[in-house]
Motif scaffolding. Structure first.
Motif, PDB file in Angstrom:
ATOM      1  N   MET A  74       0.917  50.432  29.702  1.00 20.62           N
ATOM      2  CA  MET A  74       2.239  50.220  30.309  1.00 20.62           C
ATOM      3  C   MET A  74       2.246  50.915  31.671  1.00 20.62           C
ATOM      4  O   MET A  74       1.768  52.057  31.806  1.00 20.62           O
ATOM      5  N   TYR A 124      11.582  59.871  26.228  1.00 14.52           N
ATOM      6  CA  TYR A 124      12.559  60.135  25.177  1.00 14.52           C
ATOM      7  C   TYR A 124      13.683  61.078  25.598  1.00 14.52           C
ATOM      8  O   TYR A 124      13.856  62.138  25.023  1.00 14.52           O
ATOM      9  N   PHE A 128      14.233  53.210  22.042  1.00 17.16           N
ATOM     10  CA  PHE A 128      13.096  53.133  21.117  1.00 17.16           C
ATOM     11  C   PHE A 128      13.567  52.712  19.731  1.00 17.16           C
ATOM     12  O   PHE A 128      12.884  51.931  19.051  1.00 17.16           O
TER      13      PHE A 128
END
Ligand code: AVI
Length: 322
Positions: A253, A41, A49
């Motif tokens: 992931m 982020y 996102f």
């Protein structure tokens, strides 16, 4: 040949690194390399996102919002009015806005580390809901939450939407739930969004969207690492890999190196990636309602009610202290 090679004394390296840098170096020097998903982020990652949440394949966000809208009365009845509602990682405070009109907490406390953005959102909320005290806190959830004096005797409820809990390993999820239980005390509660186990094709599609936004989001973590460490990891030499691990009920992931290569990790060290070697970037655990309530029970939280969509994709669950 997976290790980060320190080319000077380690002490010197760590004297010059802040905690985040050390965390990244530790992950990239581990036998099985990893990067904590919080590093997704940066500004661009947050924008990606936002896009993920709009994707046709990514059902969690829109399903949860639909549940909050559809069941706002039932949820408010279960939780009760006049609480102190605390939301860790509140971001843009979007989801809570579907609850506030019915739930009518005396005080809403959004908590987030992005101070400027948080205070801007809180100001707007205060304008839209003048009868609720909006008390924003720029912090993470590890610290104690200090409720304004006036509301110290109100019952506390933690609001934790988004299935962020799924990004914790079960043992860490349990620690978080214990922390919540301690924070809310005997009379408190937890209103939480939890993503559910389902057909693996739906899950695989949600984390491998056709437009490739999730791939960009995953790969961008390396740009963020490069910015933080001053490293030169070549993003183009990695591919996004994501799949549902049925045995462990989790999406995994990873970033897979497409060739053997070496990158500098800032001034002091380097790392070699072998062909097909993976950096783990995220787990997203999927639960059953029973499975999650068993975990919560270990933290002293009892399931009071829950709400599901018709396709049983996602759940909102309400727990009280027991
Ligand atoms: C933030 N978290 C709940 C998302 C999830 O679904 O686990 C992060 C995400 N990763 C890829 N797509 C979305």
């Amino acid at each position: 040949m997976n290790q980060v090679v320190a080319t000077t004394e380690l002490n010197t390296v760590f004297d010059e690194c802040d905690v985040l840098k050390k965390e990244l170096l530790d992950g990239l020097s581990a036998k099985e390399k990893y990067i904590n998903p919080k590093f997704f982020y940066d500004e661009y990652g947050s924008q990606l996102f936002e896009k993920i949440m709009q994707l046709p394949e990514y059902y969690p966000s829109r399903t949860e919002i639909a549940l909050l809208k559809q069941y706002q009365t039932e949820i408010s009845d279960a939780v009760g009015i006049g609480k102190v509602l605390i939301e860790p990682g509140a971001g843009n405070c979007e989801k809570v806005q579907h609850l506030l009109p019915m739930l009518k907490p005396d005080c809403y406390m959004p908590i987030d580390i992005s101070a400027d953005f948080l205070f801007e959102c809180a100001k707007k909320l205060q304008h839209d809901f003048p009868e609720i005290k909006i008390h924003a806190v720029a912090d993470d959830m590890k610290a104690d939450v200090i409720v304004p004096e006036k509301f110290r005797n109100n019952e506390k409820v933690i609001f934790y939407p988004g299935s962020t809990i799924g990004n914790y390993k079960p043992e860490d999820a349990l620690s978080f739930l214990k922390h919540v239980r301690k924070l809310v005390g005997e009379q408190g509660g937890l209103l939480i969004g939890v993503d559910l186990q389902k057909d693996k094709d739906i899950l695989n599609a949600a984390y491998n969207d056709e437009e490739g936004i999730t791939a960009l989001f995953n790969l961008n973590i390396l740009n963020h690492v490069n910015n933080l460490l001053g490293s030169d990891i070549n993003v183009e030499l990695f591919e996004h890999v994501s799949f549902y691990n049925e045995e462990l009920s989790r999406i995994e992931m990873h970033l897979e190196s497409q060739s053997e290569h070496t990158s500098n990790l800032g001034k002091f060290s380097e790392v070699t990636f072998s062909e097909k070697e993976r950096i783990h970037t995220e787990y997203s655990y999927k639960y059953t309602v029973d499975g999650f309530s068993e975990l919560a029970a270990q933290a002293g939280l009892k399931l009071k009610n829950f709400w599901l969509d018709n396709n049983r994709l996602f759940s909102i669950q309400y727990y009280v202290a027991c």
